[in-house]
Design an enzyme around this catalytic site. Structure first.
Site, PDB file in Angstrom:
ATOM      1  CG  ASP A 431       0.071   1.710   2.428  1.00 50.22           C
ATOM      2  OD1 ASP A 431      -0.204   0.500   2.506  1.00 50.22           O
ATOM      3  OD2 ASP A 431      -0.164   2.515   3.339  1.00 50.22           O
ATOM      4  CD  GLU A 434      -3.819  -4.546   0.275  1.00 49.51           C
ATOM      5  OE1 GLU A 434      -4.281  -4.349   1.380  1.00 49.51           O
ATOM      6  OE2 GLU A 434      -3.410  -3.630  -0.457  1.00 49.51           O
ATOM      7  CG  ASP A 498      -3.187  -0.973   8.187  1.00 51.09           C
ATOM      8  OD1 ASP A 498      -1.985  -0.680   8.189  1.00 51.09           O
ATOM      9  OD2 ASP A 498      -3.976  -0.565   7.308  1.00 51.09           O
TER      10      ASP A 498
END
Length: 792
Positions: A431, A434, A498
């Site tokens: 996760d 980025e 999300d």
């Protein structure tokens, strides 16, 4: 008088050639000068060429950037010098660099303008055609400008250290015919398919207004080519305005791009595969159903969910443990008060034919046990003075490890292996790739974060994949939020981040996914139902199609949410990966009421019934690099009506999927592409293509059509991909000849790379109404026991 618009990028000028020999360069490569610019033209296959241009000679001649794993391959290319310019030619492409002419001397008003304004680069004419003279790509100008106050980008120089290479804003513009269409460029969630007449910011941006954007700088077109932009910094692309496509990257020392030609989209993707790596077969479980929520808080809760699925004989493969299972961010542990024996838990789940995935964030708070080790070794994303970058004051989750450092990456996998692999976890959720702390203004092992802004997910997923390949016999499965060139090679699947749980978001997911996989990253999905918390109350536009009254504890007063979840789940069953996630208190198929449950179970069972077909599509992708979630433009390019249809897609060669994304609707219009007949999957009605029809779509039905000529293998009922699934039926949809490669292997290891798999080629002759098959025996009984011909 209005101020004239300044053209800041010079148009290529007629020029006279100067060919300069470079040690080590073969004759089939061109290394040229145009005034003070160096131009390199470098073949990688008969249908793939790289162009690199810079005012800095060494940068023009340097190797491609991160994500490109191929080497130049000049076989089949010849070079010649003509009056029209320097030409590099294969049987697929003709690349011409225009000759260098006398320096242009402006006159009149242009001379007056030139006293005060000028472009950043000399003219370089680049033209790429087919051997029969058809245009593929024509560069109109290029840019390599020092950041400055006129362009409003001078502040980016603060992100450069004195020891770093100089920063330039770099870009190029290409002629754009009015009928050219563009697809790909990663993930943009604004809700359109064709990129033409849009401006996109190619950068990982969690806070993008429409939902997270992800940069994969690869675009395919309907003109028989794809372009791979070889620059990892944040890049703006303007498609089709003023008859051009303009690429502008924040930082670089050259313009570098690849052009891949193809007689089909699949051939273009084969070129992308050659350049950036194959897409490995995933563990077979990854093609099944993945159950997640935000979040399973304890071992007891997860086991209860597992037993409920198995007790009710609902098909499922993976259970996913999200964040905050640990005692501290970066502690790499599981809270013993809630997870007393993870190894025993996984042993029990494995015995029930479950696989488990766990979320691992790349961040470490200063109190965590590994922080000092990472700090001492200089393995954090950091500021210019070496201080680890953090998100204070509002973000207190620590600092990101810098896996662009090979030693940091190896160490990171070692602690994952020690703390999670050892406890029996099968897959990992990487996760916040980025990374979570945007790297602009910070520094990585490979250089300034501003220059290498988009590369982090490539290195982060690679750290896991390399660890799998070195230490484990099982296939890697890494769920990641972001991608980049080559990340598809790392056993990674991606999702749209999300997103919110509403109808508008659902509608935008369809073109979002089509473009993401069109970027050369075939495995993508959404959080079914959306991740964000639901509003306390929502008023539906129409009477809900599912009674929400027995789901109140889960959905509050969002009266149409069970309907939304069902429609989303139907769509999810036909995504490359099928995963539910979200911030509802419960998120299993029995969580949305008694009316919703049987519909959700219907699509669980259908997904597993289609497993022989879906798993074979994974093999196709492994071999070709092409996605199997396919915009209609990929397979029906001769039909101009499909160029901007973003609410339908093909799922493999057989199935046309048309999700229902409007609340309260029990029908929708579907366009069936010309050039084929189609069958309604549910009714077997045969319909001619080239028309728009209105399709009944009650709440338990997603519009689904089968292309004539389809061979559709269906499996026996199973509850997990661990079970031995037999071929139950081979459905034939007559109306055209058909072919299909039915694939199987052990579903778990990389032995398929050694040739340990079974492949059966199926062929349907429409003239003789006969099915023939060669290769492995996919079933044991006579064909008549499994053959099912529709429409007769």
């Amino acid at each position: 008088m209005s101020k004239p618009r300044l053209i800041r990028h010079l148009i290529p000028l007629p020029c006279l050639l100067a060919l300069i020999a470079v040690p080590g360069l073969r004759a089939q490569q061109l290394s040229l000068t145009r005034n003070n610019a160096t131009v390199l033209v470098e073949p990688y296959a008969p249908n793939i060429v790289r162009v690199s241009i810079s005012l800095r000679r060494d940068d023009a001649l340097a190797a491609p950037g991160y994500g490109i794993s191929a080497s130049p391959a000049p076989t089949g290319w010849t070079a010649e010098n003509t009056a029209q310019g320097d030409i590099l030619r294969s049987d697929r492409m003709v690349v011409t660099i225009a000759p260098q002419g006398p320096k242009w001397a402006p006159t009149g008003t242009q001379a007056d303008i030139a006293k005060f304004f000028n472009g950043s680069t000399p003219g370089v004419g680049v033209s790429i055609k087919t051997p029969d003279g058809a245009d593929l790509l024509r560069m109109q100008g290029w840019q390599m400008s020092v950041p400055n106050h006129k362009d409003g980008n001078a502040d980016i120089l603060y992100d450069r250290r004195p020891t770093d290479p100089p920063f330039f804003q770099v870009g190029a513009s290409f002629f754009s015919p009015a009928d050219e269409h563009y697809y790909g460029l990663g993930q943009n969630q604004e809700g359109y398919l064709d990129r033409r007449n849009h401006v996109l910011r190619c950068a990982h941006d969690y806070n993008a207004p429409s939902g997270q954007s992800v940069c994969v700088p690869f675009v395919v077109t309907n003109k028989g080519y794809g372009i791979l932009w070889d620059n990892p910094s944040a890049t703006t692309v303007a498609f089709g305005f003023n008859n051009q496509v303009r690429w502008t990257s924040d930082v670089g020392q050259r313009v570098s791009f690849f052009v891949i030609t193809g007689k089909s989209y699949d051939e273009i993707y084969s070129g992308y595969r050659l350049l950036t790596g194959s897409t490995p077969m995933l563990p077979k479980s990854a093609y099944g159903y993945l159950q997640s929520k935000q979040r399973y808080t304890s071992q007891a809760e997860l086991l209860a969910v597992a037993h409920h699925y198995r007790d009710h004989h609902y098909p499922i493969d993976d259970l996913v443990i999200d964040w905050f299972h640990y005692t501290l961010m970066g502690q790499m542990d599981m809270d013993p008060a809630k997870w007393p024996d993870p190894a025993a838990m996984n042993k029990e789940l494995h015995a029930m034919n479950f696989h488990t995935m766990i979320s691992i964030w790349p961040r470490f708070v200063s109190e965590s046990r590994y922080y000092n080790t990472v700090l001492k070794n200089g393995w954090f994303e950091h500021l210019a003075d070496g201080t680890p970058t953090n998100g204070l004051p509002y973000d207190r989750a620590g600092s990101d490890i810098d896996t662009t450092d090979p030693e940091a990456a190896k160490w990171y996998w070692s602690v994952v292996k020690e703390n999670y692999v050892s406890k029996g976890f099968d897959a990992f959720w990487a996760d916040e790739t980025e990374p979570d702390l945007p790297p602009n203004g910070s520094y990585l092992h490979i250089g300034p974060g501003t220059q290498f802004f988009n590369t982090y997910p490539l290195f982060q997923t690679k750290a896991f994949y390399d660890g799998f390949r070195q230490d484990l016999a099982t296939r890697a499965l890494i769920l990641a939020r972001d991608a980049y060139l080559g990340a598809q090679h790392n056993g990674a699947i991606f999702w749209s981040s999300d997103i919110s749980g509403n109808w508008d978001t659902l509608k935008r997911q369809v073109p979002t996914g089509i473009n993401f996989v069109a970027s050369g990253t075939p495995y993508w999905s959404t959080d079914i139902g959306g991740w964000q918390y639901l509003p306390a109350q929502h008023t539906p536009d129409r009477t809900p199609l599912i009674d929400p009254s027995d789901a109140r504890e889960n959905i509050g007063h969002y009266d149409d949410y069970p309907e939304l979840y069902v429609r989303w789940f139907e769509y999810g069953a036909f995504q490359p990966n099928f995963r539910s996630h979200g911030s509802r208190p419960q998120n299993e198929v029995w969580s949305y009421g008694k009316q919703a449950e049987p519909i959700l179970v219907k699509y669980l069972r259908l997904r597993y019934q289609l497993m022989p077909y879906i798993y074979s599509l994974g093999h196709m992708t492994n071999q070709t690099g092409a996605p199997f979630m396919r915009g209609l433009f990929m397979d029906f390019g001769s039909d101009p009506k499909v160029a901007d249809i973003g609410d339908e897609y093909m799922f493999g060669p057989a199935l046309l999927v048309a999700p229902v994304t409007d609340q309260g609707r029990t029908s929708r219009e579907v366009y069936l592409p010309a050039g084929s007949d189609w069958y309604n999957f549910w009714t077997n009605e045969k319909i001619h293509g080239g028309q728009t029809i209105t399709v009944n779509a009650p709440i338990d039905t997603i519009p689904l059509f089968v292309r004539a000529g389809t061979i559709l293998p269906l499996g026996t009922a199973v509850e997990s991909t661990n079970e031995d699934q037999k071929i139950d039926k081979v459905r034939i949809y007559p109306g055209a000849d058909g072919d299909f490669d039915l694939y199987s292997d052990d579903g778990k290891t990389y032995n398929y790379e050694k040739g340990q798999f079974q492949l059966t080629h199926l062929h349907w002759s429409d003239a003789t109404h006969q099915l023939t098959h060669t290769g492995s025996n996919a079933w044991s009984g006579p064909d008549s026991t499994i053959l099912e011909i529709k429409g007769q």
